[in-house]
Design a protein around this motif. Structure first.
Motif, PDB file in Angstrom:
ATOM      1  N   GLU A 207       2.000   1.810  -3.438  1.00  0.00           N
ATOM      2  CA  GLU A 207       1.013   2.454  -4.511  1.00  0.00           C
ATOM      3  C   GLU A 207       0.611   3.816  -4.108  1.00  0.00           C
ATOM      4  O   GLU A 207       0.385   4.688  -5.023  1.00  0.00           O
ATOM      5  CB  GLU A 207      -0.413   1.679  -4.094  1.00  0.00           C
ATOM      6  CG  GLU A 207      -0.317  -0.093  -4.551  1.00  0.00           C
ATOM      7  CD  GLU A 207      -1.455  -0.860  -4.367  1.00  0.00           C
ATOM      8  OE1 GLU A 207      -1.892  -1.530  -4.979  1.00  0.00           O
ATOM      9  OE2 GLU A 207      -2.115  -0.871  -3.015  1.00  0.00           O
ATOM     10  N   ASP A 208       0.767   4.173  -2.755  1.00  0.00           N
ATOM     11  CA  ASP A 208       0.429   5.610  -2.464  1.00  0.00           C
ATOM     12  C   ASP A 208       1.418   6.448  -3.132  1.00  0.00           C
ATOM     13  O   ASP A 208       1.179   7.748  -3.670  1.00  0.00           O
ATOM     14  CB  ASP A 208       0.394   5.743  -0.826  1.00  0.00           C
ATOM     15  CG  ASP A 208      -0.750   5.230  -0.234  1.00  0.00           C
ATOM     16  OD1 ASP A 208      -1.830   4.682  -1.109  1.00  0.00           O
ATOM     17  OD2 ASP A 208      -0.729   4.725   0.735  1.00  0.00           O
TER      18      ASP A 208
ATOM     19  N   ASP B 169      -3.227   2.083  -7.964  1.00  0.00           N
ATOM     20  CA  ASP B 169      -3.248   0.771  -7.424  1.00  0.00           C
ATOM     21  C   ASP B 169      -2.374   0.082  -8.243  1.00  0.00           C
ATOM     22  O   ASP B 169      -2.910  -0.158  -9.567  1.00  0.00           O
ATOM     23  CB  ASP B 169      -4.779   0.295  -7.165  1.00  0.00           C
ATOM     24  CG  ASP B 169      -5.623   0.980  -6.158  1.00  0.00           C
ATOM     25  OD1 ASP B 169      -4.777   1.590  -5.291  1.00  0.00           O
ATOM     26  OD2 ASP B 169      -6.777   1.101  -6.207  1.00  0.00           O
ATOM     27  N   ILE B 170      -1.774  -0.933  -7.795  1.00  0.00           N
ATOM     28  CA  ILE B 170      -1.045  -1.951  -8.541  1.00  0.00           C
ATOM     29  C   ILE B 170      -1.716  -3.238  -8.546  1.00  0.00           C
ATOM     30  O   ILE B 170      -1.768  -4.091  -9.611  1.00  0.00           O
ATOM     31  CB  ILE B 170       0.309  -2.506  -7.706  1.00  0.00           C
ATOM     32  CG1 ILE B 170       1.051  -0.957  -7.829  1.00  0.00           C
ATOM     33  CG2 ILE B 170       1.133  -3.292  -8.564  1.00  0.00           C
ATOM     34  CD1 ILE B 170       2.447  -1.039  -7.040  1.00  0.00           C
TER      35      ILE B 170
ATOM     36  N   ARG C 146       0.759  -1.162   0.022  1.00  0.00           N
ATOM     37  CA  ARG C 146      -0.081   0.207   0.036  1.00  0.00           C
ATOM     38  C   ARG C 146       0.960   1.172   0.015  1.00  0.00           C
ATOM     39  O   ARG C 146       0.467   2.198  -0.639  1.00  0.00           O
ATOM     40  CB  ARG C 146      -0.884   0.154   1.131  1.00  0.00           C
ATOM     41  CG  ARG C 146      -1.964   1.321   1.514  1.00  0.00           C
ATOM     42  CD  ARG C 146      -2.794   1.289   0.199  1.00  0.00           C
ATOM     43  NE  ARG C 146      -3.842   0.190   0.057  1.00  0.00           N
ATOM     44  CZ  ARG C 146      -4.635   0.018  -0.945  1.00  0.00           C
ATOM     45  NH1 ARG C 146      -4.381   0.760  -2.050  1.00  0.00           N
ATOM     46  NH2 ARG C 146      -5.420  -0.930  -0.885  1.00  0.00           N
TER      47      ARG C 146
ATOM     48  N   GLY D 291      -0.681  -1.522 -12.806  1.00  0.00           N
ATOM     49  CA  GLY D 291       0.117  -2.603 -12.178  1.00  0.00           C
ATOM     50  C   GLY D 291       1.115  -3.275 -12.954  1.00  0.00           C
ATOM     51  O   GLY D 291       2.188  -3.450 -12.706  1.00  0.00           O
TER      52      GLY D 291
END
Length: 334
Positions: A82-83, A88-89, A79, A102
């Protein structure tokens, strides 16, 4: 009409303009690097490996087990990545799958990890150009000081390489070399089978170590002086000219001794049990011991042995190592 259309900038104007271009370009690059660094500095190589593991396993739980981390800890790190990337992966569900973003991220991660792998290989080559382990076989008659010089040479040129030394007889070392138990060997023998390469390192003469307490032989009258000569070791590789000249004169009280090492002969000479032929490397490194002195050999009995480095043809760095050993031993020999 543009009043400046026919204006030609003078030298100083042109120079100022062109000199500003690299300044602006360098400043832009520096700012971009700072932005990239600030954004991505929190992402570690391990974080990239964690993302790759989840994509490969298709499961946070299985990826966590494979990477030795808790599932919650893995989820937190993913997470975080991703942030930082702003996308989002993975799509979370019964099976974790890559999002469209992703897949792009994973390609970039794969390229980054490949670059890291090459960088690690480069680090290893710089720190360990001789590999992780270098196994060297040496004949027992190699002078101790020369052995130390060879090890120190390896340390200087490949500081992280672990050096393993095997001491033994020439033919035993040849067998170990062929069986890949050692990488190369230092010997004075000149017989070696096919599949091996050799390079001469240094030529080395001999001297006679004597004990004055039992008389210093006059080698100019060798036939009449008949010195009490201790047996010659087969691993000395004494040249035929010397061995033939002295062979008939081995008449010390220990003539039945076999394969005496140089250390043993030095000890026996010091104790008064005869005289001993020694490779000059032993003399150069330690000099005469207590109760002993050196006698040079006459021209008729003077010859040299050749120390060689031998390695398997498939040993890629054999020639490089041999060249370093050649330079070091010849400096020591003067």
């Amino acid at each position: 009409m543009d009043p400046f259309s026919n204006h030609k900038p003078d030298y100083y104007s042109r120079h100022l303009f062109t000199s500003l271009i690299p300044v602006k370009a360098n400043r832009t690059i520096r700012i971009m690097r700072e932005v990239i660094s600030n954004r991505l500095s929190a992402i570690s190589i391990r974080d990239l490996l964690l993302v790759e593991a989840v994509a490969r396993q298709g499961s946070f739980r299985q990826a966590a087990g494979a990477m030795g981390i808790s599932t919650s800890g893995l989820s937190h790190q993913i997470r975080k990545v991703e942030d930082i990337l702003g996308a989002d992966i993975f799509e979370r569900g019964a099976r974790v799958t890559l999002t469209t973003s992703g897949r792009v991220v994973l390609e970039a991660i794969a390229a980054t990890l490949e670059s890291v792998t090459r960088l690690e290989a480069l680090r290893n080559r710089l720190a360990m150009p001789f590999g992780a382990v270098l196994r060297i076989g040496v004949i027992t008659s190699l002078a101790p000081g020369d052995l130390v010089r060879l090890v120190e040479t390896c340390r200087r040129h490949s500081p992280q390489t672990r050096i393993e030394i095997v001491s033994g007889k020439h033919h035993g070392l040849l067998r170990r070399l062929q069986d890949r138990e050692i990488d190369l060997m230092i010997t004075a023998g000149n017989d070696f089978p096919s599949g091996l390469t050799q390079a001469e390192l240094v030529r080395e003469g001999f001297a006679l170590l004597v004990n004055p307490a039992i008389g210093v032989p006059d080698l100019s009258r060798l036939a009449s002086c008949k010195p009490d000569l201790l047996p010659i070791s087969e691993d000395d590789f004494v040249p035929e000219q010397i061995a033939t000249g002295f062979g008939a004169l081995i008449n010390a009280s220990l003539t039945r001794a076999f394969g005496l090492s140089a250390e043993h002969r030095i000890a026996l000479v010091s104790a008064g049990y005869g005289h001993a032929l020694l490779p000059k490397g032993w003399v150069r490194n330690s000099g005469p011991h207590d109760m002993t002195t050196l006698v040079g050999l006459p021209a008729a009995l003077s010859d040299e042995r050749t120390l060689r480095c031998i390695w398997r043809n498939s040993f890629a760095i054999g020639a490089e190592v041999a060249a370093l050993f050649h330079a070091e031993l010849n400096i020591a020999a003067g």
